[in-house]
Design a protein around this motif. Structure first.
Motif, PDB file in Angstrom:
ATOM      1  N   UNK A  25     -65.850  13.253   4.415  1.00 34.03           N
ATOM      2  CA  UNK A  25     -66.975  13.488   5.325  1.00 34.03           C
ATOM      3  C   UNK A  25     -68.311  13.418   4.605  1.00 34.03           C
ATOM      4  N   UNK A  26     -68.352  13.917   3.391  1.00 36.10           N
ATOM      5  CA  UNK A  26     -69.591  13.873   2.604  1.00 36.10           C
ATOM      6  C   UNK A  26     -69.969  12.417   2.322  1.00 36.10           C
ATOM      7  N   UNK A  27     -68.998  11.635   1.890  1.00 37.46           N
ATOM      8  CA  UNK A  27     -69.248  10.218   1.595  1.00 37.46           C
ATOM      9  C   UNK A  27     -69.684   9.489   2.863  1.00 37.46           C
ATOM     10  N   UNK A  28     -69.012   9.754   3.983  1.00 37.94           N
ATOM     11  CA  UNK A  28     -69.376   9.099   5.246  1.00 37.94           C
ATOM     12  C   UNK A  28     -70.803   9.468   5.676  1.00 37.94           C
ATOM     13  N   UNK A  29     -71.188  10.720   5.490  1.00 34.51           N
ATOM     14  CA  UNK A  29     -72.554  11.134   5.851  1.00 34.51           C
ATOM     15  C   UNK A  29     -73.581  10.405   4.993  1.00 34.51           C
ATOM     16  N   UNK A  30     -73.305  10.294   3.708  1.00 35.38           N
ATOM     17  CA  UNK A  30     -74.225   9.580   2.813  1.00 35.38           C
ATOM     18  C   UNK A  30     -74.331   8.109   3.224  1.00 35.38           C
ATOM     19  N   UNK A  31     -73.192   7.505   3.555  1.00 38.14           N
ATOM     20  CA  UNK A  31     -73.191   6.108   3.988  1.00 38.14           C
ATOM     21  C   UNK A  31     -73.958   5.935   5.295  1.00 38.14           C
ATOM     22  N   UNK A 172     -74.091  15.073  -3.866  1.00 33.27           N
ATOM     23  CA  UNK A 172     -74.363  16.495  -4.072  1.00 33.27           C
ATOM     24  C   UNK A 172     -75.496  16.961  -3.166  1.00 33.27           C
ATOM     25  N   UNK A 173     -76.482  16.112  -2.941  1.00 34.35           N
ATOM     26  CA  UNK A 173     -77.601  16.453  -2.044  1.00 34.35           C
ATOM     27  C   UNK A 173     -77.103  16.680  -0.618  1.00 34.35           C
ATOM     28  N   UNK A 174     -76.147  15.868  -0.168  1.00 36.73           N
ATOM     29  CA  UNK A 174     -75.571  16.031   1.179  1.00 36.73           C
ATOM     30  C   UNK A 174     -74.860  17.389   1.257  1.00 36.73           C
ATOM     31  N   UNK A 175     -74.099  17.718   0.228  1.00 40.10           N
ATOM     32  CA  UNK A 175     -73.387  19.011   0.192  1.00 40.10           C
ATOM     33  C   UNK A 175     -74.397  20.150   0.284  1.00 40.10           C
ATOM     34  N   UNK A 176     -75.482  20.065  -0.488  1.00 34.12           N
ATOM     35  CA  UNK A 176     -76.494  21.130  -0.482  1.00 34.12           C
ATOM     36  C   UNK A 176     -77.205  21.225   0.864  1.00 34.12           C
ATOM     37  N   UNK A 177     -77.476  20.084   1.504  1.00 30.76           N
ATOM     38  CA  UNK A 177     -78.082  20.090   2.839  1.00 30.76           C
ATOM     39  C   UNK A 177     -77.173  20.812   3.828  1.00 30.76           C
TER      40      UNK A 177
END
Length: 186
Positions: A25-31, A172-177
């Motif tokens: 999910x993190x990778x998909x959000x970044x993409x 990591x930025x997505x995780x922190x958001x």
């Protein structure tokens, strides 16, 4: 840029062996974030080879974005026929859903797996027929995306071919958001 090749690590290179892994999910959000920004700049086609890992997650993200962006298209261009043949049933089901929702599906070679040359032909074809590369790759974590990145860099020396990276820092930025969103919701 009208078309972008999206690739990156295979799932196994990231230690992801389950379709339910939270990292997906993190990778998909970044993409989605990067693809949406490219759409705002004129992107029309997202192109993947359908490899299990970043490419299929990018395809899923693109299918989700297509509900918001009518002009967005997805192409799955595989190196050979039936590349998913030895995958587990859940992975085959995901692959099937993606190919059914893609706007274009084709193989570079019209045969089943015959050798590593098919991957080289795929890479040459995809780089030649796209306007840029979106790559989930971090120089600190060497893996299979290194090879296509090197080819793209060579290509960028002869024509305009932007290479956009999503790195460990971006993830990591997505995780922190997300953590901040949960904190503010409480």
């Amino acid at each position: 840029m009208k078309s972008v090749l999206v690739t990156g690590y295979k799932a196994s290179e990231l230690g992801i062996f389950s379709l339910k892994h939270p990292g997906i999910d993190i990778i998909k959000k970044a993409l989605k974030k990067r693809i949406a920004a490219l759409i705002d700049d004129g992107l029309e086609w997202v192109i993947v080879s359908g490899q299990w890992g970043v490419e299929l997650w990018a395809a899923e993200a693109t299918v989700e974005l297509k509900t918001e962006y009518d002009n967005l298209r997805l192409a799955v261009i595989t190196p050979f026929l039936d590349q998913e043949e030895n995958w587990s049933d859940p992975k085959k089901e995901l692959y099937s859903r993606i190919t059914q929702q893609a706007d274009y599906v084709k193989s570079v070679t019209n045969s089943k797996y015959d050798g590593p040359w098919q991957f080289k032909e795929r890479d040459k074809f995809l780089l030649r027929n796209t306007d840029g590369l979106l790559l989930v790759y971090d120089e600190e974590k060497v893996g299979s995306p290194k090879f296509i990145k090197e080819q793209a860099e060579r290509m960028a020396g002869t024509r305009v071919y932007p290479i956009i990276s999503i790195t460990e820092y971006d993830l990591q930025s997505i995780v922190e958001e997300e953590r901040a969103d949960v904190f503010y919701e409480e």
